[in-house]
Write a protein that holds these residues in place. Structure first.
Motif, PDB file in Angstrom:
ATOM      1  N   ARG A 167       0.827  -1.208   0.000  1.00 24.83           N
ATOM      2  CA  ARG A 167       0.000   0.000   0.000  1.00 24.83           C
ATOM      3  C   ARG A 167       0.865   1.265   0.000  1.00 24.83           C
ATOM      4  O   ARG A 167       0.574   2.217  -0.711  1.00 24.83           O
ATOM      5  CB  ARG A 167      -0.947  -0.012   1.192  1.00 24.83           C
ATOM      6  N   ARG A 168       1.945   1.260   0.751  1.00 24.13           N
ATOM      7  CA  ARG A 168       2.841   2.429   0.797  1.00 24.13           C
ATOM      8  C   ARG A 168       3.493   2.637  -0.571  1.00 24.13           C
ATOM      9  O   ARG A 168       3.573   3.754  -1.056  1.00 24.13           O
ATOM     10  CB  ARG A 168       3.904   2.229   1.876  1.00 24.13           C
ATOM     11  N   VAL A 169       3.953   1.556  -1.195  1.00 24.28           N
ATOM     12  CA  VAL A 169       4.571   1.655  -2.518  1.00 24.28           C
ATOM     13  C   VAL A 169       3.557   2.202  -3.525  1.00 24.28           C
ATOM     14  O   VAL A 169       3.862   3.112  -4.305  1.00 24.28           O
ATOM     15  CB  VAL A 169       5.123   0.284  -2.973  1.00 24.28           C
ATOM     16  N   VAL A 170       2.351   1.670  -3.488  1.00 27.91           N
ATOM     17  CA  VAL A 170       1.302   2.115  -4.405  1.00 27.91           C
ATOM     18  C   VAL A 170       1.002   3.597  -4.194  1.00 27.91           C
ATOM     19  O   VAL A 170       0.884   4.362  -5.155  1.00 27.91           O
ATOM     20  CB  VAL A 170       0.030   1.251  -4.231  1.00 27.91           C
ATOM     21  N   ARG A 171       0.885   4.042  -2.948  1.00 35.82           N
ATOM     22  CA  ARG A 171       0.604   5.458  -2.656  1.00 35.82           C
ATOM     23  C   ARG A 171       1.734   6.348  -3.188  1.00 35.82           C
ATOM     24  O   ARG A 171       1.478   7.439  -3.671  1.00 35.82           O
ATOM     25  CB  ARG A 171       0.420   5.692  -1.154  1.00 35.82           C
ATOM     26  N   GLU A 172       2.971   5.882  -3.092  1.00 33.55           N
ATOM     27  CA  GLU A 172       4.092   6.670  -3.618  1.00 33.55           C
ATOM     28  C   GLU A 172       3.999   6.792  -5.138  1.00 33.55           C
ATOM     29  O   GLU A 172       4.238   7.864  -5.697  1.00 33.55           O
ATOM     30  CB  GLU A 172       5.431   6.046  -3.204  1.00 33.55           C
ATOM     31  N   ILE A 173       3.656   5.689  -5.814  1.00 32.73           N
ATOM     32  CA  ILE A 173       3.502   5.717  -7.271  1.00 32.73           C
ATOM     33  C   ILE A 173       2.371   6.676  -7.641  1.00 32.73           C
ATOM     34  O   ILE A 173       2.513   7.512  -8.542  1.00 32.73           O
ATOM     35  CB  ILE A 173       3.234   4.308  -7.838  1.00 32.73           C
ATOM     36  N   GLN A 174       1.238   6.568  -6.932  1.00 29.15           N
ATOM     37  CA  GLN A 174       0.110   7.456  -7.199  1.00 29.15           C
ATOM     38  C   GLN A 174       0.497   8.916  -6.983  1.00 29.15           C
ATOM     39  O   GLN A 174       0.178   9.783  -7.799  1.00 29.15           O
ATOM     40  CB  GLN A 174      -1.076   7.105  -6.296  1.00 29.15           C
ATOM     41  N   SER A 175       1.177   9.196  -5.883  1.00 29.35           N
ATOM     42  CA  SER A 175       1.584  10.572  -5.589  1.00 29.35           C
ATOM     43  C   SER A 175       2.492  11.129  -6.674  1.00 29.35           C
ATOM     44  O   SER A 175       2.344  12.279  -7.084  1.00 29.35           O
ATOM     45  CB  SER A 175       2.291  10.649  -4.239  1.00 29.35           C
ATOM     46  N   LEU A 176       3.427  10.307  -7.126  1.00 27.62           N
ATOM     47  CA  LEU A 176       4.339  10.753  -8.170  1.00 27.62           C
ATOM     48  C   LEU A 176       3.586  11.063  -9.464  1.00 27.62           C
ATOM     49  O   LEU A 176       3.752  12.138 -10.045  1.00 27.62           O
ATOM     50  CB  LEU A 176       5.421   9.697  -8.419  1.00 27.62           C
ATOM     51  N   LEU A 177       2.746  10.143  -9.913  1.00 31.10           N
ATOM     52  CA  LEU A 177       1.983  10.380 -11.139  1.00 31.10           C
ATOM     53  C   LEU A 177       1.100  11.613 -11.011  1.00 31.10           C
ATOM     54  O   LEU A 177       1.029  12.441 -11.922  1.00 31.10           O
ATOM     55  CB  LEU A 177       1.116   9.163 -11.474  1.00 31.10           C
ATOM     56  N   ARG A 178       0.433  11.740  -9.878  1.00 28.27           N
ATOM     57  CA  ARG A 178      -0.505  12.851  -9.682  1.00 28.27           C
ATOM     58  C   ARG A 178       0.196  14.177  -9.453  1.00 28.27           C
ATOM     59  O   ARG A 178      -0.421  15.230  -9.562  1.00 28.27           O
ATOM     60  CB  ARG A 178      -1.461  12.511  -8.549  1.00 28.27           C
ATOM     61  N   SER A 179       1.488  14.132  -9.171  1.00 26.89           N
ATOM     62  CA  SER A 179       2.231  15.385  -9.022  1.00 26.89           C
ATOM     63  C   SER A 179       2.653  15.950 -10.376  1.00 26.89           C
ATOM     64  O   SER A 179       2.958  17.124 -10.484  1.00 26.89           O
ATOM     65  CB  SER A 179       3.460  15.184  -8.129  1.00 26.89           C
ATOM     66  N   VAL A 180       2.682  15.108 -11.406  1.00 28.38           N
ATOM     67  CA  VAL A 180       3.108  15.583 -12.728  1.00 28.38           C
ATOM     68  C   VAL A 180       1.945  15.839 -13.679  1.00 28.38           C
ATOM     69  O   VAL A 180       2.126  16.532 -14.684  1.00 28.38           O
ATOM     70  CB  VAL A 180       4.125  14.622 -13.400  1.00 28.38           C
ATOM     71  N   ALA A 181       0.758  15.316 -13.375  1.00 26.45           N
ATOM     72  CA  ALA A 181      -0.378  15.528 -14.271  1.00 26.45           C
ATOM     73  C   ALA A 181      -1.689  15.335 -13.508  1.00 26.45           C
ATOM     74  O   ALA A 181      -1.761  14.548 -12.572  1.00 26.45           O
ATOM     75  CB  ALA A 181      -0.317  14.560 -15.448  1.00 26.45           C
ATOM     76  N   ALA A 182      -2.695  16.036 -13.958  1.00 27.42           N
ATOM     77  CA  ALA A 182      -4.038  15.891 -13.399  1.00 27.42           C
ATOM     78  C   ALA A 182      -4.638  14.573 -13.887  1.00 27.42           C
ATOM     79  O   ALA A 182      -4.233  14.031 -14.924  1.00 27.42           O
ATOM     80  CB  ALA A 182      -4.913  17.059 -13.841  1.00 27.42           C
ATOM     81  N   ALA A 183      -5.608  14.060 -13.145  1.00 28.38           N
ATOM     82  CA  ALA A 183      -6.237  12.779 -13.477  1.00 28.38           C
ATOM     83  C   ALA A 183      -6.770  12.774 -14.912  1.00 28.38           C
ATOM     84  O   ALA A 183      -6.588  11.799 -15.643  1.00 28.38           O
ATOM     85  CB  ALA A 183      -7.340  12.448 -12.479  1.00 28.38           C
ATOM     86  N   GLY A 184      -7.421  13.849 -15.319  1.00 27.88           N
ATOM     87  CA  GLY A 184      -7.962  13.909 -16.681  1.00 27.88           C
ATOM     88  C   GLY A 184      -6.883  13.805 -17.738  1.00 27.88           C
ATOM     89  O   GLY A 184      -7.060  13.151 -18.772  1.00 27.88           O
ATOM     90  N   ASP A 185      -5.742  14.440 -17.486  1.00 23.93           N
ATOM     91  CA  ASP A 185      -4.617  14.372 -18.428  1.00 23.93           C
ATOM     92  C   ASP A 185      -4.028  12.968 -18.470  1.00 23.93           C
ATOM     93  O   ASP A 185      -3.615  12.480 -19.537  1.00 23.93           O
ATOM     94  CB  ASP A 185      -3.537  15.379 -18.049  1.00 23.93           C
ATOM     95  N   ILE A 186      -3.982  12.306 -17.328  1.00 26.13           N
ATOM     96  CA  ILE A 186      -3.466  10.938 -17.279  1.00 26.13           C
ATOM     97  C   ILE A 186      -4.389  10.001 -18.057  1.00 26.13           C
ATOM     98  O   ILE A 186      -3.927   9.150 -18.826  1.00 26.13           O
ATOM     99  CB  ILE A 186      -3.276  10.477 -15.817  1.00 26.13           C
ATOM    100  N   ILE A 187      -5.691  10.182 -17.896  1.00 19.34           N
ATOM    101  CA  ILE A 187      -6.663   9.368 -18.649  1.00 19.34           C
ATOM    102  C   ILE A 187      -6.502   9.634 -20.148  1.00 19.34           C
ATOM    103  O   ILE A 187      -6.524   8.689 -20.952  1.00 19.34           O
ATOM    104  CB  ILE A 187      -8.107   9.671 -18.188  1.00 19.34           C
ATOM    105  N   ASP A 188      -6.347  10.902 -20.536  1.00 22.29           N
ATOM    106  CA  ASP A 188      -6.131  11.220 -21.960  1.00 22.29           C
ATOM    107  C   ASP A 188      -4.879  10.519 -22.493  1.00 22.29           C
ATOM    108  O   ASP A 188      -4.888   9.976 -23.602  1.00 22.29           O
ATOM    109  CB  ASP A 188      -5.996  12.729 -22.159  1.00 22.29           C
ATOM    110  N   ALA A 189      -3.807  10.544 -21.710  1.00 22.00           N
ATOM    111  CA  ALA A 189      -2.570   9.871 -22.127  1.00 22.00           C
ATOM    112  C   ALA A 189      -2.800   8.364 -22.255  1.00 22.00           C
ATOM    113  O   ALA A 189      -2.329   7.738 -23.211  1.00 22.00           O
ATOM    114  CB  ALA A 189      -1.450  10.161 -21.132  1.00 22.00           C
ATOM    115  N   ALA A 190      -3.536   7.799 -21.312  1.00 21.54           N
ATOM    116  CA  ALA A 190      -3.832   6.360 -21.365  1.00 21.54           C
ATOM    117  C   ALA A 190      -4.653   6.030 -22.612  1.00 21.54           C
ATOM    118  O   ALA A 190      -4.384   5.031 -23.286  1.00 21.54           O
ATOM    119  CB  ALA A 190      -4.571   5.927 -20.101  1.00 21.54           C
TER     120      ALA A 190
END
Length: 181
Positions: free
Chosen positions: A124-147
Protein backbone atom coordinates in the motif's frame (compact mmCIF):
# COMPACT_ATOMS: atom_id res chain seq x y z
CA UNK A 1 -11.30 43.06 -6.98
CA UNK A 2 -9.55 44.83 -9.82
CA UNK A 3 -8.76 43.32 -13.21
CA UNK A 4 -5.18 42.42 -12.25
CA UNK A 5 -6.36 40.58 -9.13
CA UNK A 6 -9.04 38.76 -11.14
CA UNK A 7 -6.44 37.71 -13.69
CA UNK A 8 -4.05 36.50 -10.97
CA UNK A 9 -6.83 34.52 -9.29
CA UNK A 10 -7.88 32.93 -12.61
CA UNK A 11 -4.25 31.99 -13.30
CA UNK A 12 -3.86 30.50 -9.81
CA UNK A 13 -7.00 28.40 -10.27
CA UNK A 14 -5.76 27.19 -13.65
CA UNK A 15 -2.44 26.19 -12.08
CA UNK A 16 -4.33 24.39 -9.31
CA UNK A 17 -6.35 22.53 -11.95
CA UNK A 18 -3.14 21.39 -13.67
CA UNK A 19 -1.41 20.42 -10.39
CA UNK A 20 -4.30 18.96 -8.41
CA UNK A 21 -6.88 18.04 -11.06
CA UNK A 22 -9.28 20.82 -10.08
CA UNK A 23 -9.24 24.18 -8.31
CA UNK A 24 -8.55 23.72 -4.61
CA UNK A 25 -11.69 25.65 -3.67
CA UNK A 26 -13.84 22.95 -5.30
CA UNK A 27 -11.73 20.13 -3.90
CA UNK A 28 -11.77 21.52 -0.34
CA UNK A 29 -15.53 22.29 -0.47
CA UNK A 30 -16.17 18.67 -1.49
CA UNK A 31 -14.05 17.39 1.40
CA UNK A 32 -15.88 19.74 3.79
CA UNK A 33 -19.26 18.49 2.56
CA UNK A 34 -18.41 14.80 2.32
CA UNK A 35 -16.60 14.60 5.66
CA UNK A 36 -18.88 16.95 7.61
CA UNK A 37 -16.17 19.51 8.38
CA UNK A 38 -15.94 23.27 8.53
CA UNK A 39 -13.02 25.23 7.10
CA UNK A 40 -11.25 25.57 10.46
CA UNK A 41 -11.43 21.81 11.08
CA UNK A 42 -10.21 21.01 7.56
CA UNK A 43 -7.30 23.41 8.00
CA UNK A 44 -6.43 21.74 11.30
CA UNK A 45 -6.51 18.22 9.84
CA UNK A 46 -4.37 19.29 6.87
CA UNK A 47 -1.88 21.17 9.02
CA UNK A 48 -2.57 24.54 7.42
CA UNK A 49 -3.52 27.83 9.04
CA UNK A 50 -7.10 28.91 8.44
CA UNK A 51 -5.92 31.99 6.47
CA UNK A 52 -3.69 29.78 4.25
CA UNK A 53 -6.62 27.43 3.54
CA UNK A 54 -8.79 30.43 2.68
CA UNK A 55 -6.13 31.81 0.33
CA UNK A 56 -5.81 28.45 -1.44
CA UNK A 57 -9.59 28.12 -1.75
CA UNK A 58 -10.04 31.64 -3.14
CA UNK A 59 -7.16 31.39 -5.59
CA UNK A 60 -5.05 34.04 -3.84
CA UNK A 61 -2.41 31.32 -3.53
CA UNK A 62 -1.91 28.62 -6.13
CA UNK A 63 0.28 25.95 -4.59
CA UNK A 64 0.42 23.88 -1.44
CA UNK A 65 4.08 24.21 -0.59
CA UNK A 66 4.35 21.35 1.89
CA UNK A 67 4.39 17.84 0.34
CA UNK A 68 3.05 16.36 3.61
CA UNK A 69 -0.05 18.56 3.29
CA UNK A 70 -0.54 17.39 -0.31
CA UNK A 71 -0.40 13.79 0.90
CA UNK A 72 -2.92 14.59 3.67
CA UNK A 73 -5.22 16.05 1.01
CA UNK A 74 -4.90 12.82 -0.99
CA UNK A 75 -5.62 10.77 2.15
CA UNK A 76 -8.74 12.83 2.82
CA UNK A 77 -9.86 12.44 -0.80
CA UNK A 78 -9.62 8.69 -0.47
CA UNK A 79 -11.42 8.78 2.87
CA UNK A 80 -14.13 10.99 1.36
CA UNK A 81 -14.74 8.46 -1.43
CA UNK A 82 -14.92 5.65 1.14
CA UNK A 83 -17.53 7.60 3.14
CA UNK A 84 -19.45 8.31 -0.07
CA UNK A 85 -19.52 4.64 -1.12
CA UNK A 86 -20.52 3.54 2.40
CA UNK A 87 -17.43 1.48 3.14
CA UNK A 88 -16.48 3.81 6.04
CA UNK A 89 -18.89 5.18 8.65
CA UNK A 90 -18.92 8.81 9.74
CA UNK A 91 -17.58 7.82 13.16
CA UNK A 92 -14.75 5.79 11.64
CA UNK A 93 -13.98 8.69 9.28
CA UNK A 94 -13.61 11.03 12.26
CA UNK A 95 -11.09 8.64 13.84
CA UNK A 96 -9.16 8.32 10.58
CA UNK A 97 -9.06 12.09 10.15
CA UNK A 98 -7.32 12.30 13.52
CA UNK A 99 -4.77 9.77 12.27
CA UNK A 100 -4.26 11.76 9.05
CA UNK A 101 -3.77 14.93 11.10
CA UNK A 102 -0.94 13.27 13.07
CA UNK A 103 1.00 12.15 9.99
CA UNK A 104 4.00 13.89 8.57
CA UNK A 105 2.85 12.82 5.12
CA UNK A 106 1.45 9.73 3.49
CA UNK A 107 -1.89 8.19 4.13
CA UNK A 108 -2.78 6.41 7.36
CA UNK A 109 -6.19 5.15 6.36
CA UNK A 110 -5.24 1.56 6.98
CA UNK A 111 -2.67 0.21 9.40
CA UNK A 112 -1.38 -2.28 6.80
CA UNK A 113 0.13 0.54 4.80
CA UNK A 114 2.76 1.59 7.30
CA UNK A 115 5.85 -0.57 7.28
CA UNK A 116 6.08 -4.26 7.83
CA UNK A 117 7.99 -5.51 10.86
CA UNK A 118 11.09 -5.87 8.68
CA UNK A 119 10.97 -2.14 8.03
CA UNK A 120 10.32 -2.70 4.32
CA UNK A 121 7.56 -0.61 2.76
CA UNK A 122 4.23 -2.36 2.38
CA UNK A 123 2.45 -2.76 -0.94
CA UNK A 124 0.00 0.00 0.00
CA UNK A 125 2.84 2.43 0.80
CA UNK A 126 4.57 1.65 -2.52
CA UNK A 127 1.30 2.12 -4.41
CA UNK A 128 0.60 5.46 -2.66
CA UNK A 129 4.09 6.67 -3.62
CA UNK A 130 3.50 5.72 -7.27
CA UNK A 131 0.11 7.46 -7.20
CA UNK A 132 1.58 10.57 -5.59
CA UNK A 133 4.34 10.75 -8.17
CA UNK A 134 1.98 10.38 -11.14
CA UNK A 135 -0.51 12.85 -9.68
CA UNK A 136 2.23 15.38 -9.02
CA UNK A 137 3.11 15.58 -12.73
CA UNK A 138 -0.38 15.53 -14.27
CA UNK A 139 -4.04 15.89 -13.40
CA UNK A 140 -6.24 12.78 -13.48
CA UNK A 141 -7.96 13.91 -16.68
CA UNK A 142 -4.62 14.37 -18.43
CA UNK A 143 -3.47 10.94 -17.28
CA UNK A 144 -6.66 9.37 -18.65
CA UNK A 145 -6.13 11.22 -21.96
CA UNK A 146 -2.57 9.87 -22.13
CA UNK A 147 -3.83 6.36 -21.36
CA UNK A 148 -6.44 6.65 -24.12
CA UNK A 149 -3.71 7.72 -26.56
CA UNK A 150 -1.54 4.72 -25.61
CA UNK A 151 -4.30 2.11 -25.34
CA UNK A 152 -4.11 0.80 -28.91
CA UNK A 153 -0.34 0.39 -29.08
CA UNK A 154 0.52 -0.15 -25.41
CA UNK A 155 -2.52 -1.49 -23.54
CA UNK A 156 -0.59 -2.57 -20.43
CA UNK A 157 0.97 0.87 -20.02
CA UNK A 158 -2.41 2.51 -20.58
CA UNK A 159 -3.91 0.30 -17.87
CA UNK A 160 -1.07 1.25 -15.50
CA UNK A 161 -1.71 4.95 -16.07
CA UNK A 162 -5.46 4.58 -15.52
CA UNK A 163 -5.13 2.47 -12.38
CA UNK A 164 -2.34 4.38 -10.66
CA UNK A 165 -2.92 7.84 -12.10
CA UNK A 166 -6.67 8.12 -11.73
CA UNK A 167 -7.94 5.03 -9.91
CA UNK A 168 -8.53 4.28 -6.27
CA UNK A 169 -5.73 2.99 -4.07
CA UNK A 170 -7.48 -0.35 -3.51
CA UNK A 171 -7.59 -0.95 -7.28
CA UNK A 172 -3.92 -0.03 -7.59
CA UNK A 173 -2.97 -2.38 -4.74
CA UNK A 174 -4.83 -5.23 -6.46
CA UNK A 175 -3.11 -4.38 -9.77
CA UNK A 176 0.32 -4.27 -8.09
CA UNK A 177 -0.21 -7.61 -6.35
CA UNK A 178 -1.49 -9.25 -9.53
CA UNK A 179 1.63 -8.16 -11.44
CA UNK A 180 4.25 -9.31 -8.90
CA UNK A 181 5.89 -12.59 -9.84
Amino acid sequence: MDAAQQEATARARELQRSWYGEPLGALFRRLIDDLGLNQARLASVLGLSAPMLSQLMSGQRAKIGNPAVVQRVQALQELSSQVADGSVSAAEAADRMEEVKKTSGGSVLNTTQTTASSGAPTVRRVVREIQSLLRSVAAAGDIIDAADTLSASHPELAEFLRVYGAGRTAEAVAHYEAHQS
